[in-house]
Scaffold this motif. Structure first.
Motif, mmCIF file in Angstrom:
data_model
loop_
_atom_site.group_PDB
_atom_site.id
_atom_site.type_symbol
_atom_site.label_atom_id
_atom_site.label_comp_id
_atom_site.label_asym_id
_atom_site.label_seq_id
_atom_site.Cartn_x
_atom_site.Cartn_y
_atom_site.Cartn_z
ATOM 1 N N GLY A 1 72.458 65.870 70.372
ATOM 2 C CA GLY A 1 71.628 66.129 69.197
ATOM 3 C C GLY A 1 71.905 67.491 68.592
ATOM 4 O O GLY A 1 71.941 67.645 67.364
ATOM 5 N N GLN B 1 75.171 67.332 66.669
ATOM 6 C CA GLN B 1 75.035 66.648 65.378
ATOM 7 C C GLN B 1 74.309 67.534 64.377
ATOM 8 O O GLN B 1 74.683 67.588 63.212
ATOM 9 C CB GLN B 1 74.313 65.316 65.547
ATOM 10 C CG GLN B 1 74.263 64.480 64.283
ATOM 11 C CD GLN B 1 75.617 63.993 63.830
ATOM 12 O OE1 GLN B 1 76.563 64.759 63.630
ATOM 13 N NE2 GLN B 1 75.732 62.700 63.650
ATOM 14 N N ARG B 2 73.284 68.249 64.811
ATOM 15 C CA ARG B 2 72.569 69.146 63.897
ATOM 16 C C ARG B 2 73.448 70.310 63.478
ATOM 17 O O ARG B 2 73.391 70.777 62.336
ATOM 18 C CB ARG B 2 71.266 69.620 64.535
ATOM 19 C CG ARG B 2 70.260 68.491 64.667
ATOM 20 C CD ARG B 2 68.937 68.983 65.178
ATOM 21 N NE ARG B 2 69.124 69.909 66.287
ATOM 22 C CZ ARG B 2 68.462 69.861 67.425
ATOM 23 N NH1 ARG B 2 67.549 68.952 67.629
ATOM 24 N NH2 ARG B 2 68.695 70.744 68.373
ATOM 25 N N THR C 1 73.426 59.027 62.806
ATOM 26 C CA THR C 1 72.393 58.835 63.835
ATOM 27 C C THR C 1 72.905 58.021 65.013
ATOM 28 O O THR C 1 72.164 57.748 65.950
ATOM 29 C CB THR C 1 71.162 58.124 63.234
ATOM 30 O OG1 THR C 1 71.548 56.833 62.756
ATOM 31 C CG2 THR C 1 70.554 58.937 62.100
ATOM 32 N N LEU D 1 72.368 59.469 68.609
ATOM 33 C CA LEU D 1 71.177 60.290 68.763
ATOM 34 C C LEU D 1 69.965 59.512 69.246
ATOM 35 O O LEU D 1 69.810 58.323 68.947
ATOM 36 C CB LEU D 1 70.826 60.944 67.417
ATOM 37 C CG LEU D 1 71.913 61.795 66.764
ATOM 38 C CD1 LEU D 1 71.417 62.363 65.455
ATOM 39 C CD2 LEU D 1 72.358 62.903 67.702
ATOM 40 N N ASN E 1 65.997 63.146 67.336
ATOM 41 C CA ASN E 1 67.102 63.796 66.628
ATOM 42 C C ASN E 1 67.558 62.976 65.429
ATOM 43 O O ASN E 1 67.925 63.534 64.399
ATOM 44 C CB ASN E 1 68.256 64.068 67.582
ATOM 45 C CG ASN E 1 68.011 65.297 68.430
ATOM 46 O OD1 ASN E 1 67.831 66.379 67.903
ATOM 47 N ND2 ASN E 1 67.972 65.127 69.743
ATOM 48 N N ALA E 2 67.530 61.651 65.541
ATOM 49 C CA ALA E 2 67.871 60.802 64.396
ATOM 50 C C ALA E 2 66.907 61.063 63.245
ATOM 51 O O ALA E 2 67.319 61.149 62.086
ATOM 52 C CB ALA E 2 67.840 59.327 64.804
ATOM 53 N N VAL F 1 67.792 64.397 61.531
ATOM 54 C CA VAL F 1 68.992 64.264 60.697
ATOM 55 C C VAL F 1 68.670 63.482 59.422
ATOM 56 O O VAL F 1 69.041 63.891 58.317
ATOM 57 C CB VAL F 1 70.143 63.600 61.484
ATOM 58 C CG1 VAL F 1 71.276 63.174 60.572
ATOM 59 C CG2 VAL F 1 70.647 64.559 62.557
ATOM 60 N N MET F 2 67.969 62.372 59.554
ATOM 61 C CA MET F 2 67.661 61.560 58.370
ATOM 62 C C MET F 2 66.725 62.295 57.422
ATOM 63 O O MET F 2 66.868 62.188 56.200
ATOM 64 C CB MET F 2 67.073 60.211 58.783
ATOM 65 C CG MET F 2 68.092 59.274 59.411
ATOM 66 S SD MET F 2 69.619 59.073 58.431
ATOM 67 C CE MET F 2 68.969 58.463 56.887
ATOM 68 N N SER G 1 76.594 53.463 58.142
ATOM 69 C CA SER G 1 75.746 53.356 59.309
ATOM 70 C C SER G 1 75.524 51.903 59.700
ATOM 71 O O SER G 1 75.444 51.032 58.841
ATOM 72 C CB SER G 1 74.389 54.012 59.034
ATOM 73 O OG SER G 1 73.574 53.942 60.182
ATOM 74 N N ASP H 1 72.871 51.574 61.701
ATOM 75 C CA ASP H 1 71.463 51.768 62.011
ATOM 76 C C ASP H 1 70.617 51.267 60.833
ATOM 77 O O ASP H 1 70.602 51.880 59.768
ATOM 78 C CB ASP H 1 71.210 53.252 62.278
ATOM 79 C CG ASP H 1 69.782 53.585 62.667
ATOM 80 O OD1 ASP H 1 68.866 52.760 62.458
ATOM 81 O OD2 ASP H 1 69.576 54.703 63.177
ATOM 82 N N ALA I 1 68.166 53.818 59.403
ATOM 83 C CA ALA I 1 68.813 54.820 58.553
ATOM 84 C C ALA I 1 69.145 54.208 57.196
ATOM 85 O O ALA I 1 68.886 54.820 56.154
ATOM 86 C CB ALA I 1 70.077 55.351 59.227
#
Length: 173
Positions: free
Chosen positions: A97, A100-101, A121, A124, A128-129, A132-133, A150, A152, A155
């Motif tokens: 995480g 990614q950040r 995401t 994650l 954390n997802a 980010v979103m 994605s 996801d 997302a």
């Protein structure tokens, strides 16, 4: 699609316009400069530089020169993404995480108009997802554009426009 939109892979047909300018009509040097100043990339595998600290990775886009961001903006991004306490750590010392950040902060360093995000995401946990979103949503709400690939569904549901692709073809729009 993301590579073509980002000026990294010429499309087989059509044009890629960035601020009305055909990216692939430019020399490779000019295309690289536009890319560095106007596009932020969030790669699925992060692509952090392993021997640079979090702070140095976030500041790396400043090397392109001419960006709107000042170095102090990196400190603001580290605070925003909960990385201030990790600023002097190397990527190998970070959680997924945090990596990614860090990648997202780096993508936003030059205050681009466009962020391209590949499965941001995908690796994650839910917390954390969400971070980010939310950051990508705020970027878009502030006038930026986000093009995200994605799998996801959560997302994808946050996007204003969603296109589904199968075998390289858009199947709905």
């Amino acid at each position: 699609l993301l590579l073509a939109a980002g000026g990294l892979l010429a499309p087989e047909a059509g044009k890629v316009l960035l601020s009305g300018e055909n990216l692939y009509g430019l020399s490779s040097e000019d295309r690289a400069r536009r890319r560095a100043l106007k596009i932020g990339f969030v790669f699925q595998q992060f692509h952090l530089i392993p021997y640079l600290t979090v702070l140095e990775n976030v500041r790396a886009p400043l090397l392109a020169g001419g960006g709107a961001a000042e170095e102090s903006y990196a400190d603001e991004l580290l605070e925003r993404f909960g990385l201030a306490g990790r600023r002097n750590h190397l990527p190998g010392e970070l959680s997924t995480g945090e990596k990614q950040r860090t990648a997202l902060a780096r993508a936003m360093m030059n205050r681009p108009g466009l962020v391209l995000a590949d499965e941001p995401t995908g690796n994650l946990d839910a917390k954390n997802a969400g971070i980010v979103m939310e950051a990508l949503s705020q970027f878009a709400d502030g006038g930026g554009a986000v093009l995200m690939a994605s799998h996801d569904e959560r997302a994808a549901a946050r996007g204003q426009h969603v296109w589904r692709m199968e075998n390289g073809e858009i199947v709905n729009g």
